[in-house]
Scaffold this active site. Structure first.
Site, PDB file in Angstrom:
ATOM      1  N   ASP A  84       6.188  15.881 -40.588  1.00  0.00           N
ATOM      2  CA  ASP A  84       6.827  14.994 -39.621  1.00  0.00           C
ATOM      3  C   ASP A  84       6.237  15.167 -38.226  1.00  0.00           C
ATOM      4  OD1 ASP A  84       8.788  13.922 -41.470  1.00  0.00           O
ATOM      5  OD2 ASP A  84       9.722  15.886 -41.405  1.00  0.00           O
ATOM      6  N   HIS A 108      10.564  23.713 -42.679  1.00  0.00           N
ATOM      7  CA  HIS A 108      11.014  22.690 -43.620  1.00  0.00           C
ATOM      8  C   HIS A 108      12.077  23.281 -44.521  1.00  0.00           C
ATOM      9  CE1 HIS A 108      10.885  19.644 -46.818  1.00  0.00           C
ATOM     10  NE2 HIS A 108      10.324  18.848 -45.932  1.00  0.00           N
TER      11      HIS A 108
END
Length: 430
Positions: A365, A307
Site C-alpha cells: 500500500d 501488514h
C-alpha cells in the site's frame, strides 16, 4: 486433504474425535463441522482469524515467510514475467494459458469493455463530489439490471459470460467514475490498447488533444493490477463468498465486495498511507513523527508499514518498490514534497533498528500510493483501482464456491451475552 489423524475434545467426561484435514501446504486444520450436532457446542472466533470457511485451490499465503502464490506460482515471478490478463486466466481456470488460449481470452475481454449506453445516465444521479467508490458500488450493482442474460448462477455459460463482463467493464466503470468526479467527458475504451493502457487512456485522455500512454507507466499499472488480483480469504473476498452463498447474482456479489473493500482498514490503506505522508508534510518533520510512532501513548500510527498477514516483508512490496523507483525516475519528479517524504521515510524504516526489529517494512500500500499519486491519480481513486484489480480474484473465488458440492449458505453463530428471558411491561407501568 484426507484426514489421517484426529484431535480429541473432552467435554463433561465425554470424548469427541475431530478429524484433522491435511492441506497441500500450510497448517493442519481441525474439522469441526459435526461438533455442534454431536456435542451441542460451537467455537468462538471473532474475525474468523483461526477458522477456515472453505477449501480453495486459488491462493496461498505464508505470512511468516512472506510468500504469496497464485495457483502455486510465486507472485514475484508473475509480476515480473507475466501480465495481468494472463494472471486473470490463471486465477479463473487454474493453469497458465497457451498462446491460442491467451489470445482468445484477451480478445473476449477486449470486446466486452464497453458498458451499456444507458448506464451513462446512472452517473448523472450522483453528486459531482461523490466518492468514486460510492459511484462504483451503485453502478456495478446495477449491472444486473442491464445484463439479464448472465445472472443465472446455475448456468455455467452465464457464469462465464458474467465473469468476462466484470473483468472487462470494471476499468471502464472506474474510469467513468473518475471522469465524472472531475467534470470531464467519458472516454470510450479502445480495442487497440492493452488492458492497462486502455484504463490509463480512459482516465487521462480528453477530446481536445491526443494522449499518449507511456509503456513504462502502463507496465507499472499492470503490475499494480497483478499484485492486487487476489489475496486469499480477506474481508472483501469473504464478503463476496458470503453474498454468493445465498444465490445472489454475480454483479450483486461483486458490488458487495466493492462496498467491503471501501473500508479504510482494507482497501483504503494506500489512500491512508498517502494522506499520512501529506500530514507529515516536509522531510524535516519526519523525526518528530517517527518519535510519535514509537510512543505507545501517542495515537499516531505509520500507515503503509507492516501488514496484518505478513510478519516478514510483504512479497508484493518488493516488486512494487521497483515500479515506484522506475515511475519516479521516468516522470522526473524531484520537487514533490510528499514524494520526498515518502523516500526518506522508506530509507529510515529500512535502517532504523526499531522498525527492523518489529518488521515494520513498507508494504504494498505504501508503494502503490506513491505510484498512483505520481501518475496523477487523486487519493479518492486509489481504492477504485484496487477494486478493479481485485475483481478477478473475487470472481475466481465466487466461481469456485458455486461449483463446490459442499457449498451452503453462510450462517455464522454467536456468543449471546444479552439479557435473559424477561416479560414485557406496559409503558404505563415502567
Amino acid at each position: 486433504m484426507t484426514d489421517t489423524k484426529s484431535a480429541k475434545l473432552i467435554l463433561d467426561n465425554k470424548s469427541f474425535d475431530l478429524p484433522i484435514l491435511q492441506p497441500t501446504i500450510g497448517p493442519e486444520v481441525v474439522d469441526i463441522r459435526k461438533l455442534y450436532g454431536q456435542a451441542d457446542i460451537f467455537t468462538y472466533d471473532p474475525g474468523f482469524t483461526s477458522t477456515a470457511s472453505c477449501d480453495s485451490t486459488i491462493t496461498y499465503i505464508d505470512g511468516e515467510k512472506g510468500e504469496l502464490w497464485y495457483r502455486g506460482y510465486p507472485i514475484e515471478q508473475l509480476a515480473k514475467q507475466s501480465h495481468y490478463l494472463e494472471v486473470c486466466y490463471l486465477l479463473l481456470y487454474g493453469e497458465l494459458p497457451d498462446q491460442a488460449q491467451l489470445e482468445d481470452f484477451e480478445n473476449r475481454v477486449t470486446r466486452h469493455t464497453m458498458v451499456h449506453e444507458q448506464m451513462n445516465n446512472f452517473f448523472r444521479g450522483f453528486r459531482r463530489d461523490a466518492h468514486p467508490m460510492a459511484t462504483m458500488v451503485g453502478v456495478v450493482g446495477a449491472m444486473s439490471a442491464f445484463y439479464h442474460d448472465s445472472t443465472d448462477i446455475a448456468d455455467p455459460m452465464q457464469r462465464e459470460i458474467a465473469s468476462i463482463r466484470l473483468i472487462a467493464k470494471l476499468p471502464t466503470i472506474a474510469a467513468m467514475a473518475y471522469k465524472y468526479s472531475v467534470g470531464q467527458p467519458f472516454v470510450y475504451p479502445s480495442n487497440e490498447l492493452d488492458y492497462a493502457s486502455n484504463f490509463l487512456n480512459m482516465c487521462f485522455s480528453v477530446p481536445a488533444e491526443k494522449y499518449h500512454v507511456d509503456p513504462a507507466l502502463a507496465r507499472a499499472m499492470d503490475r499494480i493490477f497483478t499484485l492486487h488480483a487476489d489475496h486469499e480469504q480477506n474481508a472483501s473476498t469473504s464478503t463476496v463468498r458470503l453474498a454468493g452463498s445465498s444465490g445472489a447474482n454475480p454483479f450483486a456479489c461483486i458490488a458487495a465486495g466493492i462496498a467491503c473493500l471501501w473500508g479504510p482498514a482494507h482497501g483504503g490503506a494506500n489512500q491512508a498511507a498517502l494522506e499520512m505522508l501529506q500530514q507529515i508534510g516536509t522531510v524535516d518533520q519526519i523525526p518528530e513523527y517517527i518519535r510519535r510512532a514509537k510512543d505507545k501513548d501517542d495515537p499516531f500510527r505509520l500507515m503503509g508499514f507492516g501488514h496484518r498477514v505478513y510478519k516478514n516483508f510483504d512479497p508484493r512490496a518488493k516488486v512494487m518498490k521497483e515500479s515506484a523507483d522506475e515511475v519516479l525516475d521516468l516522470l522526473g519528479i524531484e520537487d514533490n514534497e510528499t514524494l520526498k517524504v515518502a523516500k526518506e521515510l522508506e530509507r529510515i524504516a529500512l535502517e532504523d533498528d526499531y522498525f527492523v526489529e518489529k518488521k515494520l517494512y513498507p508494504n504494498v500500500d505504501f508503494y502503490s500510493g506513491i505510484i498512483l499519486s505520481a501518475m496523477g491519480f487523486p487519493t479518492s481513486m486509489f481504492t477504485p483501482i484496487f477494486a478493479l484489480s481485485r475483481t478477478v480474484g473475487w470472481i475466481a473465488q465466487w466461481k469456485e464456491m458455486i461449483a463446490d458440492p459442499q457449498n451452503k449458505i453462510g450462517r455464522p453463530r454467536q456468543l449471546y451475552v444479552g439479557s435473559d428471558k424477561r416479560d414485557y411491561v406496559a409503558v404505563s407501568k415502567r
